[in-house]
Design a protein around this motif. Structure first.
Motif, mmCIF file in Angstrom:
data_model
loop_
_atom_site.group_PDB
_atom_site.id
_atom_site.type_symbol
_atom_site.label_atom_id
_atom_site.label_comp_id
_atom_site.label_asym_id
_atom_site.label_seq_id
_atom_site.Cartn_x
_atom_site.Cartn_y
_atom_site.Cartn_z
ATOM 1 N N GLN A 124 -33.948 4.243 19.631
ATOM 2 C CA GLN A 124 -34.973 3.269 18.778
ATOM 3 C C GLN A 124 -35.830 3.925 18.250
ATOM 4 O OE1 GLN A 124 -33.980 0.373 18.599
ATOM 5 N NE2 GLN A 124 -32.367 0.902 20.390
ATOM 6 N N TRP A 125 -36.238 5.207 18.701
ATOM 7 C CA TRP A 125 -37.347 6.306 17.634
ATOM 8 C C TRP A 125 -36.492 6.565 16.249
ATOM 9 C CZ3 TRP A 125 -35.947 11.567 16.637
ATOM 10 C CH2 TRP A 125 -36.738 12.106 15.774
ATOM 11 N N VAL B 82 -45.684 1.710 12.989
ATOM 12 C CA VAL B 82 -45.619 2.838 13.782
ATOM 13 C C VAL B 82 -46.722 2.982 14.898
ATOM 14 C CG1 VAL B 82 -45.949 5.511 13.511
ATOM 15 C CG2 VAL B 82 -44.722 4.422 11.840
ATOM 16 N N LEU B 83 -47.582 2.585 14.672
ATOM 17 C CA LEU B 83 -48.769 2.277 15.648
ATOM 18 C C LEU B 83 -48.431 1.304 16.622
ATOM 19 C CD1 LEU B 83 -51.914 2.239 13.375
ATOM 20 C CD2 LEU B 83 -50.965 4.139 14.718
ATOM 21 N N VAL B 84 -47.730 0.286 16.453
ATOM 22 C CA VAL B 84 -47.137 -0.605 17.514
ATOM 23 C C VAL B 84 -46.196 -0.165 18.297
ATOM 24 C CG1 VAL B 84 -46.031 -2.920 17.715
ATOM 25 C CG2 VAL B 84 -47.934 -2.791 16.125
ATOM 26 N N THR C 10 -36.084 -4.576 6.910
ATOM 27 C CA THR C 10 -37.250 -4.361 7.326
ATOM 28 C C THR C 10 -38.030 -5.621 7.540
ATOM 29 O OG1 THR C 10 -38.127 -4.331 4.970
ATOM 30 C CG2 THR C 10 -37.399 -2.145 5.914
ATOM 31 N N SER C 11 -37.422 -6.479 7.846
ATOM 32 C CA SER C 11 -37.639 -7.817 8.281
ATOM 33 C C SER C 11 -38.528 -7.528 9.428
ATOM 34 C CB SER C 11 -36.792 -8.853 8.549
ATOM 35 O OG SER C 11 -35.865 -8.397 9.497
ATOM 36 N N ALA C 12 -39.279 -8.398 10.010
ATOM 37 C CA ALA C 12 -40.372 -8.427 10.874
ATOM 38 C C ALA C 12 -39.397 -8.538 12.172
ATOM 39 C CB ALA C 12 -41.457 -9.594 11.009
ATOM 40 N N SER C 13 -38.403 -9.416 12.263
ATOM 41 C CA SER C 13 -37.778 -9.690 13.359
ATOM 42 C C SER C 13 -36.927 -8.472 13.798
ATOM 43 C CB SER C 13 -36.811 -10.714 13.341
ATOM 44 O OG SER C 13 -35.922 -10.669 12.130
ATOM 45 N N LEU D 160 -37.758 -5.118 12.980
ATOM 46 C CA LEU D 160 -38.514 -4.117 13.592
ATOM 47 C C LEU D 160 -39.171 -4.569 14.853
ATOM 48 C CD1 LEU D 160 -40.387 -3.443 10.115
ATOM 49 C CD2 LEU D 160 -38.801 -1.905 11.263
ATOM 50 N N THR D 161 -39.195 -5.710 15.051
ATOM 51 C CA THR D 161 -39.782 -6.244 16.423
ATOM 52 C C THR D 161 -38.517 -5.906 17.523
ATOM 53 O OG1 THR D 161 -41.120 -8.098 15.640
ATOM 54 C CG2 THR D 161 -40.465 -8.058 17.809
ATOM 55 N N ARG D 162 -37.403 -6.107 16.878
ATOM 56 C CA ARG D 162 -36.488 -5.920 17.865
ATOM 57 C C ARG D 162 -36.256 -4.230 18.158
ATOM 58 N NH1 ARG D 162 -32.659 -8.268 15.438
ATOM 59 N NH2 ARG D 162 -31.951 -6.560 14.235
ATOM 60 N N THR D 163 -36.654 -3.561 17.289
ATOM 61 C CA THR D 163 -36.329 -2.080 17.675
ATOM 62 C C THR D 163 -37.755 -1.612 18.429
ATOM 63 O OG1 THR D 163 -35.493 -1.639 15.489
ATOM 64 C CG2 THR D 163 -36.626 0.356 16.711
#
Length: 524
Positions: A97-98, A116-118, A29-32, A34-37
């Motif tokens: 990706q969803w 989720v909002l992003v 659940t790292s930011a990187s 999640l950002t990639r997803t």
């Protein structure tokens, strides 16, 4: 899944079957990560929008047809092939990706809301400027608005009654059919056409803008409905609004179902929060406005009546409230019919979509079989098919009546979900946007992280594959014909879908089953 009821302000108990966040550690659940997803899903959305330039539904008089890039993508064989590949790969990448977003955000702590909002915002942005895909109904809205603008009754005069209807993108198949829409949406159609002066591109953007507002309303109400049922609101948002089916049908296709669903959900929420006459009247008003978009949400009214009647209401009180709900709703609809001069003309048009069938709908397939058998015996096969379709509708109505009377008060929303599902599943034609009606209702009452999520994943992938292969606008005078384009799209999307289900290390069925098993063991 069992649901719980509570009063406003009471703490939410964990929904049965959900994993305890303290027991499980997420995979990454790292930011990187999640950002990639999110970025990969955005890439899928961009590819989908890019593919729409070549095979999306574009009005013949659209000024976009003079754009050099669009000319190459629509009128050159290679351009069409590139468009089909981009569309199929982009749509399936978005599906992947969803699913990955949900896997990474599990166990759905407070920080997951932002992601989720992003994701919803990033994936929606390219869709705002795409050419309509997967349906050309939005062009029928333009045609019906022109009928209204010319002072004609759209329930008696189809869009073909106005000159150049086909040049503005409407489907010839429905050109003489009455619209299955209520008075509120007819007014919205007339408003859009008046504001845009019938410009098809501007009209599409304005209809899409209305749908985006409806999506935002769903984003507001769905978490609140989930909390009422002790269901994680962030997960409910991921299951419903972030779902590619939801976004593509309500944003890319600009279906008026988005407005219909938002009003219906807002109405049931109002009735659930204040289970008295105030909430009942407000809820009935909002649901009636939804009915005045598309009449299918009449199914919501008896369940709004149950909410209005209050907890543990006696049967005489329930019948009185049901009568009040129906009378008030009919009075509002009658007033609208009086104002537009069409009365209840939309009632006879409600059956318009049901005059056809589709092979994967159980009732549609059974009706086709009945037609073949009847015709082979020298009888009226069409009458046999109609009888099967009518039996499906009657059975759906019976299911609704049973669910009105049977079930606990805490399960009113689940009963509503199954009542609406009965009409969808027992219809001779099941469109992707019909399924989208159901997803929020099941999400807010609990979709377990086991075979139930697998079913939703399969449905999402199936209808995505079907949409990219079925709804393509291909110029007829190319070396690549429409059938060939559909075959290419179907093969690419199906192959990707099989890869996700069977081979992908992260999303394949075995991997997900093992994750579910670990989750159950940890909870125990």
């Amino acid at each position: 899944m069992r649901t719980t009821s509570r009063k406003a302000g009471q703490p939410v108990a964990p929904a049965p079957g959900h994993q305890d966040p303290s027991c499980l550690a997420p995979e990454d659940t790292s930011a990187s990560s999640l950002t990639r997803t999110v970025l990969m899903g955005t890439l899928g959305s961009l590819m989908l929008a890019f593919g729409s330039l070549g095979v999306g539904w574009l009005a013949s008089v659209s000024g976009l047809r003079r754009n050099p890039l669009i000319i190459w993508m629509r009128f050159e064989t290679m351009g069409v092939v590139v468009s089909v590949l981009a569309l199929a790969l982009g749509a399936m990448l978005l599906v992947r990706q969803w699913l990955r977003l949900g896997q990474k955000l599990d166990p759905w702590g407070p920080a997951s809301a932002r992601w989720v909002l992003v994701a919803i915002g990033a994936w929606t942005l390219p869709m705002l400027v795409s050419i309509p895909l997967f349906s050309r109904d939005v062009y029928s809205y333009i045609g019906q608005g022109r009928v209204m603008l010319n002072g004609l009754n759209p329930y008696e005069s189809g869009v073909s009654s106005i000159d150049n209807f086909f040049q503005l993108g409407a489907d010839q198949f429905w050109a003489q059919s009455p619209p299955p829409y209520g008075p509120v949406f007819l007014w919205l159609e007339q408003l859009v056409v008046t504001v845009t002066r019938t410009d098809p591109d501007a009209s599409v953007l304005l209809f899409r803008g209305m749908c985006v507002l409806a999506v935002i309303a769903c984003m507001w109400v769905i978490p609140r409905l989930a909390r009422l049922h002790g269901v994680n609101p962030r997960r409910a948002m991921w299951l419903s609004v972030a779902n590619p089916l939801f976004l593509t049908n309500f944003v890319v296709s600009a279906h008026n179902d988005a407005i219909m669903l938002a009003l219906a959900l807002l109405g049931t929420y109002a009735a659930a929060v204040q289970r008295n006459w105030k909430g009942g009247l407000l809820g009935t008003t909002l649901v009636t406005l939804s009915v005045a978009i598309k009449p299918i949400t009449l199914v919501f009214l008896p369940f709004v009546g149950l909410l209005w009647a209050g907890r543990n209401a006696s049967w005489p009180r329930r019948f009185v409230v049901w009568a009040l709900t129906l009378a008030y709703s009919l009075a509002l609809l009658g007033l609208m019919g009086l104002l537009n001069g069409f009365g209840f003309g939309w009632v006879s048009a409600v059956s318009t979509p049901g005059t056809v069938y589709i092979w994967y709908a159980p009732i549609g397939l059974l009706g086709l079989f009945a037609q073949l058998v009847g015709s082979s015996w020298g009888l009226n096969g069409s009458a046999w098919m109609d009888a099967v379709h009518a039996a499906g509708t009657a059975l759906a109505a019976l299911v609704v009546v049973v669910l009105m009377f049977v079930g606990r008060d805490t399960r009113i929303f689940r009963r509503l979900a199954w009542a609406l599902a009965a009409f969808v599943l027992l219809s001779p034609i099941i469109q992707a946007w019909y399924v989208v009606w159901l997803i929020p209702l099941f999400a807010i009452t609990g979709i377990r992280d086991d075979w139930q999520v697998d079913v939703l994943f399969f449905i999402t992938a199936f209808f995505t594959v079907y949409a990219v292969a079925d709804q393509l606008d291909v110029f007829p005078y190319l070396n690549l014909n429409l059938l060939a384009a559909r075959v290419i799209a179907a093969l690419v999307a199906c192959t990707y879908g099989v890869y996700l289900w069977v081979l992908d290390p992260a999303t394949r069925r075995i991997a997900r089953a093992q994750a579910h098993s670990r989750g159950r063991t940890a909870v125990l």
